[in-house]
Design a protein around this motif. Structure first.
Motif, PDB file in Angstrom:
ATOM      1  N   VAL A  82      -8.825   4.621   2.092  1.00  0.00           N
ATOM      2  CA  VAL A  82      -8.836   3.743   0.929  1.00  0.00           C
ATOM      3  C   VAL A  82      -8.679   2.303   1.407  1.00  0.00           C
ATOM      4  O   VAL A  82      -7.630   1.934   1.930  1.00  0.00           O
ATOM      5  CB  VAL A  82      -7.692   4.080  -0.052  1.00  0.00           C
ATOM      6  CG1 VAL A  82      -7.790   3.205  -1.291  1.00  0.00           C
ATOM      7  CG2 VAL A  82      -7.709   5.553  -0.422  1.00  0.00           C
ATOM      8  N   ASP A  83      -9.720   1.499   1.233  1.00  0.00           N
ATOM      9  CA  ASP A  83      -9.662   0.075   1.557  1.00  0.00           C
ATOM     10  C   ASP A  83      -9.454  -0.681   0.256  1.00  0.00           C
ATOM     11  O   ASP A  83     -10.356  -0.788  -0.578  1.00  0.00           O
ATOM     12  CB  ASP A  83     -10.963  -0.367   2.248  1.00  0.00           C
ATOM     13  CG  ASP A  83     -11.032  -1.871   2.472  1.00  0.00           C
ATOM     14  OD1 ASP A  83     -10.018  -2.563   2.237  1.00  0.00           O
ATOM     15  OD2 ASP A  83     -12.103  -2.356   2.880  1.00  0.00           O
ATOM     16  N   ALA A  84      -8.240  -1.214   0.071  1.00  0.00           N
ATOM     17  CA  ALA A  84      -7.896  -1.876  -1.187  1.00  0.00           C
ATOM     18  C   ALA A  84      -8.785  -3.071  -1.489  1.00  0.00           C
ATOM     19  O   ALA A  84      -8.966  -3.442  -2.652  1.00  0.00           O
ATOM     20  CB  ALA A  84      -6.431  -2.313  -1.158  1.00  0.00           C
ATOM     21  N   SER A  85      -9.369  -3.666  -0.453  1.00  0.00           N
ATOM     22  CA  SER A  85     -10.205  -4.846  -0.683  1.00  0.00           C
ATOM     23  C   SER A  85     -11.499  -4.503  -1.404  1.00  0.00           C
ATOM     24  O   SER A  85     -12.180  -5.392  -1.920  1.00  0.00           O
ATOM     25  CB  SER A  85     -10.523  -5.545   0.645  1.00  0.00           C
ATOM     26  OG  SER A  85     -11.438  -4.791   1.426  1.00  0.00           O
ATOM     27  N   THR A  86     -11.842  -3.215  -1.457  1.00  0.00           N
ATOM     28  CA  THR A  86     -13.052  -2.791  -2.170  1.00  0.00           C
ATOM     29  C   THR A  86     -12.758  -2.399  -3.617  1.00  0.00           C
ATOM     30  O   THR A  86     -13.684  -2.103  -4.378  1.00  0.00           O
ATOM     31  CB  THR A  86     -13.714  -1.593  -1.462  1.00  0.00           C
ATOM     32  OG1 THR A  86     -12.846  -0.443  -1.577  1.00  0.00           O
ATOM     33  CG2 THR A  86     -13.962  -1.891   0.011  1.00  0.00           C
ATOM     34  N   LEU A  87     -11.494  -2.387  -3.993  1.00  0.00           N
ATOM     35  CA  LEU A  87     -11.097  -1.896  -5.314  1.00  0.00           C
ATOM     36  C   LEU A  87     -10.893  -3.014  -6.337  1.00  0.00           C
ATOM     37  O   LEU A  87     -10.734  -2.747  -7.523  1.00  0.00           O
ATOM     38  CB  LEU A  87      -9.817  -1.069  -5.188  1.00  0.00           C
ATOM     39  CG  LEU A  87      -9.915   0.153  -4.267  1.00  0.00           C
ATOM     40  CD1 LEU A  87      -8.553   0.812  -4.113  1.00  0.00           C
ATOM     41  CD2 LEU A  87     -10.943   1.149  -4.788  1.00  0.00           C
TER      42      LEU A  87
ATOM     43  N   MET B  78       0.832  -1.204   0.000  1.00  0.00           N
ATOM     44  CA  MET B  78       0.000   0.000   0.000  1.00  0.00           C
ATOM     45  C   MET B  78       0.868   1.256   0.000  1.00  0.00           C
ATOM     46  O   MET B  78       0.566   2.241  -0.681  1.00  0.00           O
ATOM     47  CB  MET B  78      -0.929   0.015   1.219  1.00  0.00           C
ATOM     48  CG  MET B  78      -1.854  -1.209   1.322  1.00  0.00           C
ATOM     49  SD  MET B  78      -3.017  -1.369  -0.058  1.00  0.00           S
ATOM     50  CE  MET B  78      -2.271  -2.715  -1.013  1.00  0.00           C
ATOM     51  N   ALA B  79       1.974   1.221   0.749  1.00  0.00           N
ATOM     52  CA  ALA B  79       2.892   2.367   0.783  1.00  0.00           C
ATOM     53  C   ALA B  79       3.531   2.588  -0.585  1.00  0.00           C
ATOM     54  O   ALA B  79       3.706   3.735  -1.022  1.00  0.00           O
ATOM     55  CB  ALA B  79       3.971   2.136   1.840  1.00  0.00           C
ATOM     56  N   PHE B  80       3.862   1.502  -1.266  1.00  0.00           N
ATOM     57  CA  PHE B  80       4.491   1.613  -2.584  1.00  0.00           C
ATOM     58  C   PHE B  80       3.572   2.339  -3.564  1.00  0.00           C
ATOM     59  O   PHE B  80       4.021   3.222  -4.314  1.00  0.00           O
ATOM     60  CB  PHE B  80       4.836   0.219  -3.116  1.00  0.00           C
ATOM     61  CG  PHE B  80       5.476   0.223  -4.479  1.00  0.00           C
ATOM     62  CD1 PHE B  80       6.799   0.609  -4.642  1.00  0.00           C
ATOM     63  CD2 PHE B  80       4.755  -0.143  -5.610  1.00  0.00           C
ATOM     64  CE1 PHE B  80       7.395   0.616  -5.895  1.00  0.00           C
ATOM     65  CE2 PHE B  80       5.338  -0.139  -6.862  1.00  0.00           C
ATOM     66  CZ  PHE B  80       6.664   0.245  -7.019  1.00  0.00           C
ATOM     67  N   LEU B  81       2.304   1.988  -3.565  1.00  0.00           N
ATOM     68  CA  LEU B  81       1.359   2.668  -4.456  1.00  0.00           C
ATOM     69  C   LEU B  81       1.277   4.158  -4.135  1.00  0.00           C
ATOM     70  O   LEU B  81       1.312   4.999  -5.040  1.00  0.00           O
ATOM     71  CB  LEU B  81      -0.036   2.043  -4.326  1.00  0.00           C
ATOM     72  CG  LEU B  81      -0.215   0.615  -4.841  1.00  0.00           C
ATOM     73  CD1 LEU B  81      -1.658   0.177  -4.658  1.00  0.00           C
ATOM     74  CD2 LEU B  81       0.203   0.482  -6.298  1.00  0.00           C
TER      75      LEU B  81
ATOM     76  N   GLU C  81      -5.681  -2.368 -10.554  1.00  0.00           N
ATOM     77  CA  GLU C  81      -7.020  -1.899 -10.190  1.00  0.00           C
ATOM     78  C   GLU C  81      -6.965  -1.125  -8.875  1.00  0.00           C
ATOM     79  O   GLU C  81      -7.611  -0.079  -8.712  1.00  0.00           O
ATOM     80  CB  GLU C  81      -7.979  -3.086 -10.058  1.00  0.00           C
ATOM     81  CG  GLU C  81      -8.269  -3.800 -11.369  1.00  0.00           C
ATOM     82  CD  GLU C  81      -9.158  -5.018 -11.185  1.00  0.00           C
ATOM     83  OE1 GLU C  81      -9.552  -5.304 -10.031  1.00  0.00           O
ATOM     84  OE2 GLU C  81      -9.461  -5.686 -12.187  1.00  0.00           O
ATOM     85  N   ILE C  82      -6.177  -1.635  -7.934  1.00  0.00           N
ATOM     86  CA  ILE C  82      -6.026  -0.950  -6.645  1.00  0.00           C
ATOM     87  C   ILE C  82      -5.305   0.385  -6.839  1.00  0.00           C
ATOM     88  O   ILE C  82      -5.662   1.396  -6.225  1.00  0.00           O
ATOM     89  CB  ILE C  82      -5.265  -1.845  -5.655  1.00  0.00           C
ATOM     90  CG1 ILE C  82      -6.082  -3.107  -5.357  1.00  0.00           C
ATOM     91  CG2 ILE C  82      -4.977  -1.096  -4.354  1.00  0.00           C
ATOM     92  CD1 ILE C  82      -5.326  -4.156  -4.565  1.00  0.00           C
ATOM     93  N   ALA C  83      -4.293   0.399  -7.703  1.00  0.00           N
ATOM     94  CA  ALA C  83      -3.562   1.635  -7.984  1.00  0.00           C
ATOM     95  C   ALA C  83      -4.503   2.733  -8.472  1.00  0.00           C
ATOM     96  O   ALA C  83      -4.382   3.903  -8.070  1.00  0.00           O
ATOM     97  CB  ALA C  83      -2.471   1.375  -9.012  1.00  0.00           C
ATOM     98  N   LYS C  84      -5.441   2.376  -9.334  1.00  0.00           N
ATOM     99  CA  LYS C  84      -6.394   3.369  -9.841  1.00  0.00           C
ATOM    100  C   LYS C  84      -7.224   3.954  -8.701  1.00  0.00           C
ATOM    101  O   LYS C  84      -7.500   5.164  -8.673  1.00  0.00           O
ATOM    102  CB  LYS C  84      -7.311   2.727 -10.882  1.00  0.00           C
ATOM    103  CG  LYS C  84      -6.595   2.327 -12.164  1.00  0.00           C
ATOM    104  CD  LYS C  84      -7.536   1.591 -13.113  1.00  0.00           C
ATOM    105  CE  LYS C  84      -6.806   1.093 -14.355  1.00  0.00           C
ATOM    106  NZ  LYS C  84      -7.712   0.325 -15.257  1.00  0.00           N
ATOM    107  N   GLY C  85      -7.629   3.115  -7.753  1.00  0.00           N
ATOM    108  CA  GLY C  85      -8.404   3.599  -6.619  1.00  0.00           C
ATOM    109  C   GLY C  85      -7.608   4.508  -5.703  1.00  0.00           C
ATOM    110  O   GLY C  85      -8.128   5.503  -5.190  1.00  0.00           O
ATOM    111  N   VAL C  86      -6.342   4.163  -5.487  1.00  0.00           N
ATOM    112  CA  VAL C  86      -5.475   5.010  -4.661  1.00  0.00           C
ATOM    113  C   VAL C  86      -5.268   6.358  -5.346  1.00  0.00           C
ATOM    114  O   VAL C  86      -5.304   7.412  -4.701  1.00  0.00           O
ATOM    115  CB  VAL C  86      -4.126   4.309  -4.402  1.00  0.00           C
ATOM    116  CG1 VAL C  86      -3.151   5.261  -3.713  1.00  0.00           C
ATOM    117  CG2 VAL C  86      -4.325   3.056  -3.554  1.00  0.00           C
ATOM    118  N   GLY C  87      -5.065   6.337  -6.658  1.00  0.00           N
ATOM    119  CA  GLY C  87      -4.896   7.585  -7.400  1.00  0.00           C
ATOM    120  C   GLY C  87      -6.116   8.475  -7.292  1.00  0.00           C
ATOM    121  O   GLY C  87      -6.000   9.690  -7.073  1.00  0.00           O
ATOM    122  N   ALA C  88      -7.299   7.876  -7.405  1.00  0.00           N
ATOM    123  CA  ALA C  88      -8.539   8.650  -7.299  1.00  0.00           C
ATOM    124  C   ALA C  88      -8.690   9.265  -5.918  1.00  0.00           C
ATOM    125  O   ALA C  88      -9.156  10.413  -5.778  1.00  0.00           O
ATOM    126  CB  ALA C  88      -9.731   7.748  -7.615  1.00  0.00           C
ATOM    127  N   ALA C  89      -8.285   8.542  -4.888  1.00  0.00           N
ATOM    128  CA  ALA C  89      -8.382   9.054  -3.523  1.00  0.00           C
ATOM    129  C   ALA C  89      -7.439  10.233  -3.303  1.00  0.00           C
ATOM    130  O   ALA C  89      -7.790  11.211  -2.632  1.00  0.00           O
ATOM    131  CB  ALA C  89      -8.067   7.942  -2.523  1.00  0.00           C
TER     132      ALA C  89
END
Length: 329
Positions: free
Chosen positions: A116-121, A50-53, A171-179
């Motif tokens: 951001v909960d990656a499990s939802t992404l 998660m930190a890397f993203l 897919e998770i990266a896209k969610g982190v970016g949006a957040a």
């Protein structure tokens, strides 16, 4: 099996107040929390993937702090009062619900707006020791027969190790970016550009794995614990784990005997172990069956023992080790 200790709610709530009070007395930047005087977005990540993203997408606009320090097995993380206060002071929290119970509890009480909960992404699946999805085709609504209840993670025993599948990680990266765009709209264009670049790199990595594992003498690999279910499913491999998703759990004698027979039947050459957990059972199985040992890193943390300095380097080392073990042509 590990005993995962959760902080009682009352104690955790008190720690939130204590940590927040202590952190208010100093700047966010100095405490490793919010942006502070430098104007950066303060991101707290639960562990390395998660930190890397956050670091790759946020770059110079963020200050990222990980709750799980290098060398610490993330499944065993215990939250300190300081870390609890840090969560409350963060601008953004990025975590993966179901992997670290203590983090899940702390996040639920933190009051942070941008979580951001990656499990939802991306869609999680239930993988047992064999690495296969134990539900309906492709995805599960519950557990199938033979699922190892002792080693469940997340809701309905879903496997949390999604970052080992580059496509799901994208897919998770896209969610982190949006957040990050939402938390810091002034730099939204940069976050979008960085996200697109990272997703492109992950797409390239995915293609490398597909091509590199397309033709192999064997499709089965044995590893310490079942962290590689998504990777195996993505590239048409069969993961056989000595234990479940808990890397420190002790396998039964029956499981060890089963794996000895499977190794001969499936032309397995190598038993994989990892850097953050004991290699004892892997080496025992290898010695009993005359197999070699090698590293397959679940990338839960980077240390000086890792076969690479970041996610991409370690994943490419994993690919090379798999190709060698499986007899890639």
């Amino acid at each position: 099996m590990n005993v995962r200790r959760l902080i009682p709610t009352a104690a955790l709530a008190g720690a939130v107040a204590l940590g927040a009070t202590a952190l208010t007395a100093c700047s966010g930047a100095a405490a490793g929390t919010g942006g502070g005087d430098d104007g950066k977005v303060g991101v707290t990540a639960s562990f390395y993937p998660m930190a890397f993203l956050a670091e790759r997408i946020g770059k110079d606009h963020v200050k990222v702090d990980s709750l799980t320090k290098p060398g610490v097995e993330p499944h065993d993380l215990e939250i300190t009062p300081r870390q609890t206060g840090q969560l409350g002071e963060s601008d953004v929290v990025v975590y993966l619900k179901g992997l670290q119970p203590a983090v899940d509890k702390a996040v639920s009480l933190s009051g942070v707006k941008n979580v951001v909960d990656a499990s939802t992404l991306t869609e999680l699946e239930a993988h047992g020791p064999s690495g296969h999805d134990h539900g309906a085709e492709g995805h599960t609504e519950g557990e199938g027969e033979g699922h190892d209840h002792e080693h469940e993670h997340g809701e309905a025993g879903r496997d949390p190790h999604v970052w080992l599948d580059p496509a799901k990680y994208a897919e998770i990266a896209k969610g982190v970016g949006a957040a990050l765009e939402k938390a810091d709209p002034d730099h939204a264009a940069d976050y979008k550009k960085n996200t697109d670049q990272l997703v492109g790199e992950l797409t390239t990595l995915d293609a490398e794995f597909k091509d590199g594992l397309k033709n192999t003498a064997s499709r089965t690999f044995i590893t310490t614990h079942s962290a590689f279910g998504y990777l195996a499913e993505r590239y048409g491999l069969d993961q056989e784990a000595i234990s479940g998703v808990d890397p420190e759990s002790e396998p039964s004698p029956a499981r060890m005997k089963e794996l000895q027979g499977l190794a001969k039947q499936e032309n397995v050459s190598t038993v994989f172990f990892e850097t953050l957990a004991s290699d004892k059972t892997a080496r025992t199985l290898a010695a009993d069956t005359g197999l070699k040992t090698d590293v397959l890193d679940p990338l839960e943390g980077i240390t000086d023992k890792s076969q690479g300095a970041d996610y991409f380097e370690v994943m490419r080392s994993n690919l090379k080790n798999l190709q060698k073990a499986l007899g890639a042509k």
